[in-house]
Design a protein around this motif. Structure first.
Motif, PDB file in Angstrom:
ATOM      1  N   ARG A 141     -10.001   3.992   6.208  1.00 37.02           N
ATOM      2  CA  ARG A 141      -9.907   2.547   6.343  1.00 37.02           C
ATOM      3  C   ARG A 141      -8.846   2.158   7.363  1.00 37.02           C
ATOM      4  O   ARG A 141      -8.937   1.118   8.018  1.00 37.02           O
ATOM      5  CB  ARG A 141      -9.570   1.921   4.996  1.00 37.02           C
ATOM      6  N   GLY A 142      -7.825   2.993   7.518  1.00 39.16           N
ATOM      7  CA  GLY A 142      -6.751   2.644   8.438  1.00 39.16           C
ATOM      8  C   GLY A 142      -7.117   2.865   9.887  1.00 39.16           C
ATOM      9  O   GLY A 142      -6.450   2.346  10.805  1.00 39.16           O
ATOM     10  N   SER A 147      -8.048   6.045   2.292  1.00 38.77           N
ATOM     11  CA  SER A 147      -7.076   5.159   2.949  1.00 38.77           C
ATOM     12  C   SER A 147      -6.964   5.482   4.434  1.00 38.77           C
ATOM     13  O   SER A 147      -6.782   4.587   5.268  1.00 38.77           O
ATOM     14  CB  SER A 147      -5.714   5.282   2.263  1.00 38.77           C
TER      15      SER A 147
END
Length: 449
Positions: free
Chosen positions: A441-442, A438
């Motif tokens: 992806r952020g 995550s």
């Protein structure tokens, strides 16, 4: 929820209800020689050796009526069987009655045979004419026929009347010179209608060829019989053997033992005249390497009567698989292998309700040997060197228990703690990996890049 809680309660109850007998294939009921001895010893029979699976005989255990394992230990053949003392009736010669006044000079005139045994006795009191007999003069006992082992006397009174008296015990080697063995020996025969108190045994700390019992205090009834208690020296267990049929398997002959015998000697049995040097090997499983146990040693047989003695092993073994290898000479036909062993004994303490039984044959049960040898040594010191646990005998026919199912190894229990830790580690790793993904992806690339 209530149903789940009920299951949790039932599971422990069902676990405790299972008897230890479920872990054994069969059992042999035991007959005790004495109901209240407390400690017993039983000889391991051929059938028990055949039923046992453990190479250390750990799957042989005594059980009580509830199926509970009793404190026990396995002793080798050098621990001899217990033998109760033997009782032998002694020649008893009544002495003349004594007066209530001062004791006169007692003269004994005895006729003896060549071995020293008394065949006839005459007694004279120096003041016999002036005294009135009012009390028994006692008894002369001839123990000259007993060479060793006399440890006590048992007095049997005529009719066993109530009495309490004291006797003087003396000894002599020649019926002339007497010495005191015990100045005051108490004998009792009392009965209150419900219970009886009896003290008829006189322990001996020293012996003599002849003994004399003289009343000292109390009225003494007529003596019916006197028995000598003789300690019987225990003898080691006799050798037993099992004969194995083999098959030719290069480079020799192989055999399979039917039981977990403590093999201490071997012999080779062949037909006809023979002279061959053999090497004996054994192993506990078909996959294990062979271990040399004896040889090379010459095995011969001439004319059927003259043959070589068995070969003793340096260390006894319970191996199942055996092999004969010819070292010199040629074997005619397939020889047979004879395994010699001395049966061991199981010593146990009686706990719980009888009857007791000896169970054998298990793939999961293991007897925990109790420290009984120090106890036996302490009891022998307190009760005499000849004391041994009372003997028990096994029934000829076994009783089936769990059968073949008991020979299967116990299922490996699931280690829930390890599984839970691994699950937590896997879940933790998955969570960390999720956070990492995550974060990756952020992160957006900067403008103009």
């Amino acid at each position: 929820m209530k149903r789940f809680a009920l299951m949790l309660l039932v599971l422990p109850l069902s676990a405790t209800a299972a008897s230890v007998r479920d872990d054994y294939a069969q059992q042999w009921p035991m007959q005790l020689s004495s109901a209240d001895a407390g400690a017993y010893r039983v000889v391991v029979s051929d059938a028990v050796y055949r039923a046992a699976q453990s190479p250390t005989l750990a799957d042989v255990a005594p059980l009580n009526a509830q199926g509970e394992a009793l404190p026990a230990t396995l002793l080798g053949a050098d621990a001899p069987l217990a033998l109760p003392p033997q009782r032998v009736s002694l020649p008893v010669f009544p002495l003349p009655s004594r007066s209530s006044g001062p004791a006169g000079d007692l003269r004994l005139i005895a006729q003896r045979d060549a071995s020293g045994a008394v065949t006839r006795i005459e007694t004279q009191l120096a003041d016999a004419a002036a005294s009135t007999p009012t009390q028994s003069g006692g008894w002369l006992l001839d123990v000259s026929a007993l060479k060793t082992g006399l440890q006590a006397l048992w007095l049997n009174w005529q009719g066993q009347p109530p009495m309490q008296a004291e006797l003087r015990l003396e000894g002599s080697e020649d019926l002339h010179t007497w010495f005191v063995l015990d100045p005051r020996v108490s004998v009792v025969e009392l009965d209150n209608g419900r219970q009886r108190l009896s003290q008829r045994r006189i322990a001996l700390t020293a012996g003599a060829r002849y003994l004399r019992l003289t009343p000292v205090a109390g009225a003494v009834p007529a003596l019916q019989d006197v028995q000598a208690e003789i300690a019987r020296v225990p003898t080691p267990t006799a050798w037993q053997s099992v004969l194995l049929e083999g098959k030719a398997q290069a480079p020799g002959f192989e055999f399979v033992s039917p039981g977990r015998y403590p093999v201490g000697q071997v012999d080779v049995v062949s037909s006809g005249n023979t002279a061959v040097e053999w090497i004996v090997q054994s192993r506990d499983s078909p996959e294990a390497p062979w271990v040399q146990r004896a040889g090379p040693w010459l095995v011969y047989q001439v004319g059927g009567a003259q043959r070589s003695p068995p070969k003793a092993l340096q260390v006894s073994t319970r191996d199942r698989y055996w092999r004969l290898l010819p070292s010199a000479g040629r074997a005619v036909g397939t020889p047979r292998l004879q395994l010699g062993y001395q049966p061991e004994v199981v010593v146990f303490l009686a706990q719980g309700a009888p009857p007791y039984a000896l169970a054998a044959g298990s793939g999961r049960a293991k007897r925990a040997d109790a420290p009984l040898q120090p106890m036996i040594a302490a009891l022998s010191q307190a009760r005499g060197a000849q004391w041994q646990p009372a003997p028990a005998t096994l029934a000829a026919t076994p009783q089936p228990l769990a059968g073949e199912a008991a020979l299967k190894p116990a299922a490996v229990p699931i280690n829930w703690k390890s599984l839970l830790l691994w699950a937590l580690l896997i879940v933790g790793a998955a969570v960390v990996a999720g956070f990492a993904i995550s974060l990756l992806r952020g992160r957006q690339p900067p403008d103009g890049a």
